[in-house]
Design a protein around this motif. Structure first.
Motif, PDB file in Angstrom:
ATOM      1  N   THR A   1       0.848  -1.193   0.000  1.00 44.29           N
ATOM      2  CA  THR A   1       0.000   0.000   0.000  1.00 44.29           C
ATOM      3  C   THR A   1       0.886   1.247   0.000  1.00 44.29           C
ATOM      4  N   ILE A   2       0.652   2.122  -0.957  1.00 45.86           N
ATOM      5  CA  ILE A   2       1.487   3.318  -1.138  1.00 45.86           C
ATOM      6  C   ILE A   2       0.663   4.569  -0.812  1.00 45.86           C
ATOM      7  N   GLY A   3       1.281   5.513  -0.106  1.00 44.81           N
ATOM      8  CA  GLY A   3       0.609   6.774   0.204  1.00 44.81           C
ATOM      9  C   GLY A   3       0.540   7.704  -0.995  1.00 44.81           C
ATOM     10  N   PRO A   4      -0.220   8.796  -0.890  1.00 42.40           N
ATOM     11  CA  PRO A   4      -0.428   9.699  -2.022  1.00 42.40           C
ATOM     12  C   PRO A   4       0.720  10.685  -2.247  1.00 42.40           C
ATOM     13  N   GLY A   5       1.724  10.661  -1.365  1.00 44.96           N
ATOM     14  CA  GLY A   5       2.739  11.708  -1.449  1.00 44.96           C
ATOM     15  C   GLY A   5       3.900  11.407  -2.370  1.00 44.96           C
TER      16      GLY A   5
ATOM     17  N   ARG B   1      14.291  12.163   6.754  1.00 39.81           N
ATOM     18  CA  ARG B   1      14.115  11.172   7.810  1.00 39.81           C
ATOM     19  C   ARG B   1      12.951  10.225   7.527  1.00 39.81           C
ATOM     20  N   VAL B   2      13.156   8.999   7.991  1.00 40.50           N
ATOM     21  CA  VAL B   2      12.169   7.938   7.754  1.00 40.50           C
ATOM     22  C   VAL B   2      11.873   7.232   9.070  1.00 40.50           C
ATOM     23  N   LYS B   3      10.612   7.031   9.348  1.00 43.37           N
ATOM     24  CA  LYS B   3      10.199   6.232  10.499  1.00 43.37           C
ATOM     25  C   LYS B   3       9.863   4.827  10.009  1.00 43.37           C
TER      26      LYS B   3
ATOM     27  N   GLU C   1       7.616   5.398   6.664  1.00 41.03           N
ATOM     28  CA  GLU C   1       6.843   6.645   6.590  1.00 41.03           C
ATOM     29  C   GLU C   1       7.791   7.836   6.650  1.00 41.03           C
ATOM     30  N   GLY C   2       7.604   8.758   5.732  1.00 38.10           N
ATOM     31  CA  GLY C   2       8.412   9.964   5.743  1.00 38.10           C
ATOM     32  C   GLY C   2       8.066  10.844   6.942  1.00 38.10           C
TER      33      GLY C   2
ATOM     34  N   PRO D   1       4.463  12.950   5.919  1.00 37.88           N
ATOM     35  CA  PRO D   1       3.793  11.703   6.273  1.00 37.88           C
ATOM     36  C   PRO D   1       2.953  11.113   5.150  1.00 37.88           C
ATOM     37  N   ASN D   2       2.659  11.881   4.113  1.00 31.64           N
ATOM     38  CA  ASN D   2       1.894  11.343   2.986  1.00 31.64           C
ATOM     39  C   ASN D   2       2.725  10.414   2.111  1.00 31.64           C
ATOM     40  N   VAL D   3       4.033  10.403   2.339  1.00 29.89           N
ATOM     41  CA  VAL D   3       4.891   9.440   1.637  1.00 29.89           C
ATOM     42  C   VAL D   3       5.069   8.253   2.575  1.00 29.89           C
TER      43      VAL D   3
END
Length: 416
Positions: A61-65, A72-74, A101-102, A106-108
């Protein structure tokens, strides 16, 4: 004609008397007999790479960003170790759920799951009943577990343009840990690569990815007798793991009846007599005052002996002192065993070669055997081996095989 009928009737009567005599010939060994355990072992899984994967647009599942974290990445990952029992096998799986998650955007994000088969067995007499891991510090092992959950959470700084980097000094390592009994699992992960981080295909070479996923301490897998194939051990051979109370507890009314061959006796006149193929199988029936129940399904194989082969002639020569024998096991009510209210139907597909006479040059491979019936015996002394005898009579023994090629088997019954 009348004389021939009387002769045949006499032979049939003698055969029944002979069979009854052999069935009744058993010895109960007093004291502590040998308990037959099938499929009880511990398998060690050495530290190894368990999986490499990358999040991608095809599987996850990919976000819209977009596909670039840009800094930074969580990262989060949870593990679930678990044993899956099916009709044909039991498997130790590692299921993982992950997310990247970026932090700046956060949309990425990308979320997904993977499943890895760690170990499996297809022997239906036994199942994987638990697993544990060596302690990270000191000797010993963690407690036995049937499932385990762990998690890892990392907040990673962007690599600042480091691209396609497989140098572990630039990657972030952590171990996945949960409760006290969870297996420690290590991970090397790369987040922001400086370019498009989330893969648009399944090529992980230049994208955000898990570089290594492995355990660094030995894992032990417990395999135990599991008659009803529910993933619970049928005897307390591994303290700390649950026992199947419906089968093996001393306070229940069910027992496991093991049947196996201990010896075969048959005339061998020459090497042609050793040419045999086919199977001997058992079916168990319960005779409840004339009310027949069964056949009772064996746990795992019902083949007491198996000479594999599919030839029409020139069968393989067998070493009759080293039989390809199996243990056949049934779950039987305790009172049925104590009363001896059970019997076995013995079916066979045995074919054997022999010569028509000692000096003949020709031989055939058409010797076949009658199916037989074995009456049960009372068993009240559990854990003790009971010996019995049965035989398979060759169909053509009365015609042109005066020396006969009957198969006489010593078998043992042990209720545990």
């Amino acid at each position: 004609m009348l004389s021939l009928f009387k002769t045949l009737n006499k032979l049939i009567t003698m055969r029944k008397l002979h069979l009854t005599f052999l069935i009744c010939l058993f010895i109960i060994i007093q004291g502590f007999g040998q308990i037959i355990d099938i499929g009880n072992e511990i398998t060690a899984l050495t530290p190894t790479l368990n999986g490499v994967y990358c999040p991608n647009v095809k599987d996850d599942t990919i976000g819209p960003g977009g596909l670039d974290f840009n800094g930074r990445v969580k990262f989060n990952q949870t593990n679930r170790w678990w044993i899956d029992i099916t009709d044909s096998e039991s498997i130790l799986y590692l299921d993982i759920q992950f997310s990247f998650e970026g932090v700046n955007n956060p949309n990425v994000f990308v979320k997904g799951s993977r499943r890895f088969k760690v170990f499996g067995i297809s022997d239906l007499k036994s199942s994987i009943v638990g697993f544990r891991q060596e302690n990270l510090n000191g000797n010993g092992f963690s407690n036995w577990a049937r499932n385990s959950y762990g998690y890892a959470s990392l907040d990673m700084s962007g690599d600042g343009g480091v691209f396609c980097d497989d140098d572990n000094s630039k990657d972030i390592s952590a171990y996945i840990s949960g409760g006290a009994n969870d297996l420690k699992f290590f991970i090397d992960v790369q987040g922001d690569t400086g370019g498009s981080d989330i893969s648009d295909d399944r090529n992980c070479s230049c994208d955000t990815r898990v570089l290594k996923l492995w355990w660094n301490q030995k894992i032990q897998v417990a395999i135990a007798t599991d008659i009803d194939h529910d993933g619970l051990q049928d005897s307390n051979i591994y303290p700390g793991l649950p026992i199947d109370r419906n089968v093996q507890d001393s306070n229940t009314n069910k027992r496991i009846l093991y049947v196996n061959i201990t010896k075969l006796k048959t005339p061998v006149h020459n090497d042609d007599c050793r040419k045999i193929q086919g199977e001997v199988t058992l079916q168990l029936f319960i005779d409840n005052d004339g009310d027949i129940i069964g056949p009772i399904k064996a746990s795992g194989t019902s083949k007491l002996i198996n000479w594999e082969g599919n030839k029409s002639k020139d069968f393989y020569k067998r070493n009759l002192d080293r039989l390809p024998k199996n243990t056949v096991a049934f779950v039987v009510e305790e009172d049925v065993l104590e009363k001896g209210n059970y019997y076995f139907d013995v079916d066979n597909s045995i074919k054997r070669c022999h010569k028509k006479c000692g000096l003949c040059s020709d031989y055939n491979c058409n010797m076949i055997y009658y199916n037989e019936h074995i009456d049960g015996i009372p068993i009240s002394n559990f854990g003790v081996e009971h010996k019995m005898v049965f035989y398979l009579q060759s169909v053509d023994r009365r015609n042109y095989n005066p020396a006969n090629h009957d198969l006489t088997f010593d078998i043992s019954l042990t209720a545990n």
